[in-house]
Design an enzyme around this catalytic site. Structure first.
Site, PDB file in Angstrom:
ATOM      1  N   ASP A 128      55.809   1.446   5.054  1.00 42.83           N
ATOM      2  CA  ASP A 128      54.711  -0.050   4.511  1.00 42.83           C
ATOM      3  C   ASP A 128      55.250  -0.662   3.387  1.00 42.83           C
ATOM      4  O   ASP A 128      55.382   0.344   2.457  1.00 42.83           O
ATOM      5  CB  ASP A 128      53.762   1.249   4.991  1.00 42.83           C
ATOM      6  N   GLU A 158      53.022  -5.228   8.192  1.00 38.68           N
ATOM      7  CA  GLU A 158      53.915  -4.670   7.340  1.00 38.68           C
ATOM      8  C   GLU A 158      54.176  -3.101   7.294  1.00 38.68           C
ATOM      9  O   GLU A 158      55.400  -3.056   6.854  1.00 38.68           O
ATOM     10  CB  GLU A 158      53.801  -5.943   6.238  1.00 38.68           C
TER      11      GLU A 158
END
Length: 621
Positions: free
Chosen positions: A493, A537
């Site tokens: 992430d 993301e």
């Protein structure tokens, strides 16, 4: 008092018997090795005795030398056997007492050493096989003997079949070596029978042949009968069901006899050559089935005696049928008669021995097994010859049909020439149209493949999308479970991604995602590794055949590569870091794959909570 009256009486009896029976015992010497038959030192009672050890050891009982032929016939009986063993060898010996008759119903074994009872055992095929102390088809008892020891053995035997007592004494090493050789022999014998039966079954399935079907059923039922005769079926197939052991032998003999008649009817073509024998075969097959059913409601002794008589009669009848057809000149009947000679002689000799009609120094089952082996091989050869004859006959019919077709074709050629000229132009047009369609279909297929491939790719980053990841992780989980290799999952992430969007705009965020995807692909070297955009993301990576150490190394390499690569956006640049959760395990179930992914995700959040820009191996909190 420390000793009871019965125990004192028992001690006195064995002390007295040590003087009176000095010449009636076997001596374990230094030179003893291998197997020693104990039949010559066995003594038995004339009448069945229902008593305990003290009674049988102290009562005034008329013990007579054991005669093996007295117990080879089939009948229900109960009697006692006794024998003595002493040792002069200096070294301690581990001995095994073997009773090689796996069909004795019930045995009580008492072992008295130096006037002290040291063991009592309950054995027999009326008890579940799992209760045996030593795993063997035969009944075994292991004991240790030292110099000067005197061993007295008493066996109470209850049986409803052939109660022959093939008792022998072995050294431990010699017995297990012999048992291994015997297992190889039995395995070879049963393997050949099973291979012939299964091969015939496969031919029957592919060729839809009744002859092969009945022969396969006959050989497989005989194979199971032989396995039961050796005690192997009780050990490996129905060890917890001794009731099956009581009915298996007569039932399997009846079943084999039924299929033998059905097979004989087909292989000797009685339907076309002898209607009387056809009816006789079918009646005998029905009677065999009836004997099987009736045997389930009779005692074991009665069922076995009836079945043995039936097998002896059936062997003579089948020999007569095959000999009659052979004398008429039928080739297959001649081979059938040759094979059945061995089976008939073996069945008659074994049956006569079991029924106590003759006396012969040979195990009762030996003639039958020898005759069976000869008969099965001859029947297999017979079927092979018949199969070849049928193939040649079909080939001849096909050749004749081809000749007729060739003549018919010559007559039609003249008419077809005119038709061919007119159809040639039509065929050419159809061919051209077909080629056009093939080109169009090929182009459509290429377009579909491109669309399918595009559907697997994330349009922004160029890596695999979530759908591809979901399918791939299931497949790799199954490979891990099958091959027992670890599978690693990395959950990645981008740190502070929202601030990048807020500070530089969403296009800058998109550029950051593309650069991260590029770095991920550059650092995954193996073609089996998979990187995908998991959502937003987040990225997910699958590393097949990778343990925890390897997965952490890959994750750390990726983290450093991303942290060292600033994101340039217009005239500005900004740093970018990632947090990575790691987990690697050998998959054990479909649910484990999902659990592995969830644990990697938890490790990612642990990395976030610990300050970001780091890798974290999953560990339960």
């Amino acid at each position: 008092m420390a000793f009871s009256f019965h125990r004192l009486l028992l001690v006195f009896t064995f002390i007295f018997s040590s003087f009176t029976s000095a010449n009636e015992q076997f001596i374990i010497t230094e030179e003893m090795s291998g197997e020693v038959q104990l039949t010559s030192i066995l003594y038995s009672t004339k009448q069945p005795i229902d008593a305990d050890l003290v009674t049988i050891a102290t009562a005034n009982i008329d013990w007579q030398p054991y005669i093996e032929t007295q117990s080879s016939s089939i009948s229900k009986r109960t009697y006692w056997i006794k024998f003595n063993i002493a040792q002069t060898a200096k070294q301690p010996r581990q001995q095994i007492l073997s009773l090689a008759n796996p069909h004795l119903d019930f045995i009580e074994l008492y072992h008295v050493k130096n006037a002290e009872k040291v063991e009592s055992l309950r054995l027999g095929d009326l008890l579940p096989f799992t209760e045996r102390a030593i795993v063997s088809a035969n009944f075994l008892y292991s004991f240790t003997s030292n110099q000067g020891d005197e061993h007295h053995f008493y066996l109470k035997i209850e049986n409803s079949g052939a109660a022959n007592i093939p008792l022998s004494l072995w050294s431990s090493d010699a017995y297990y070596q012999n048992a291994e050789q015997q297992s190889v022999f039995y395995g070879f014998q049963l393997g050949i029978l099973a291979a012939i039966g299964l091969f015939s079954l496969f031919i029957a399935i592919t060729s839809h042949s009744y002859s092969y079907s009945y022969f396969s059923a006959y050989v497989l039922s005989i194979t199971l009968f032989v396995a039961t005769l050796h005690g192997l079926a009780f050990r490996f197939i129905w060890p917890s069901f001794p009731i099956v052991q009581q009915y298996a032998l007569p039932a399997l003999l009846s079943l084999s006899m039924m299929f033998a008649f059905l097979f004989s009817e087909k292989v000797m073509l009685f339907k076309y050559h002898n209607q009387m024998m056809l009816r006789l075969c079918r009646i005998c097959a029905a009677l065999s089935a009836l004997i099987l059913i009736i045997g389930l409601f009779l005692s074991y002794t009665a069922a076995l005696r009836i079945t043995i008589y039936a097998v002896m009669i059936a062997s003579i009848m089948l020999m007569y049928m095959s000999a009659t057809q052979a004398l008429k000149g039928f080739k297959l009947a001649k081979l059938f008669a040759l094979g059945w000679v061995g089976m008939m002689l073996g069945a008659l000799l074994s049956g006569a021995l079991y029924l106590d009609l003759i006396e012969w120094d040979m195990h009762a089952k030996t003639p039958f097994l020898l005759g069976l082996s000869v008969e099965v091989l001859f029947m297999a050869a017979l079927l092979a010859i018949r199969y070849n004859d049928e193939r040649l006959a079909k080939l001849k019919i096909q050749q004749e049909a081809l000749e007729q077709a060739k003549k018919a074709k010559e007559h039609k050629d003249k008419a077809l020439r005119l038709e061919a000229r007119s159809s040639e132009q039509l065929s050419q047009k159809v061919q051209e149209r077909t080629l056009e369609l093939e080109v169009a279909l090929r182009e459509l297929n290429d377009a579909n493949q491109k669309l399918t491939e595009q559907a697997k790719i994330d349009s922004l980053t160029g890596v695999k999308n979530r759908s591809s990841f979901d399918k791939r992780i299931i497949a790799e989980g199954r490979i891990s479970r099958r091959q027992q290799t670890p599978m690693a999952v990395l959950m990645l992430d981008l740190d502070h991604f929202k601030s990048i969007n807020d500070s530089f705009g969403h296009l800058a965020g998109d550029q950051a995602l593309r650069i991260v995807a590029k770095i991920l692909k550059q650092n995954l070297k193996r073609p089996t590794d998979l990187v995908s955009r998991f959502g937003g993301e987040e990225f997910a990576i699958i590393l097949p055949n990778t343990d925890q150490v390897g997965a952490q190394q890959v994750a750390e390499t990726i983290r450093k590569a991303i942290s060292e690569q600033p994101i340039v956006w217009g005239e500005e640049s900004f740093p970018l870091t990632v947090s990575i959760g790691v987990n690697s395990e050998i998959i054990t179930s479909e649910e484990h794959t999902t659990l592995l992914l969830e644990q990697a995700d938890k490790a990612l959040y642990q990395a976030k909570n610990e300050g970001r820009n780091r890798t974290k191996l999953y560990s339960p909190i």
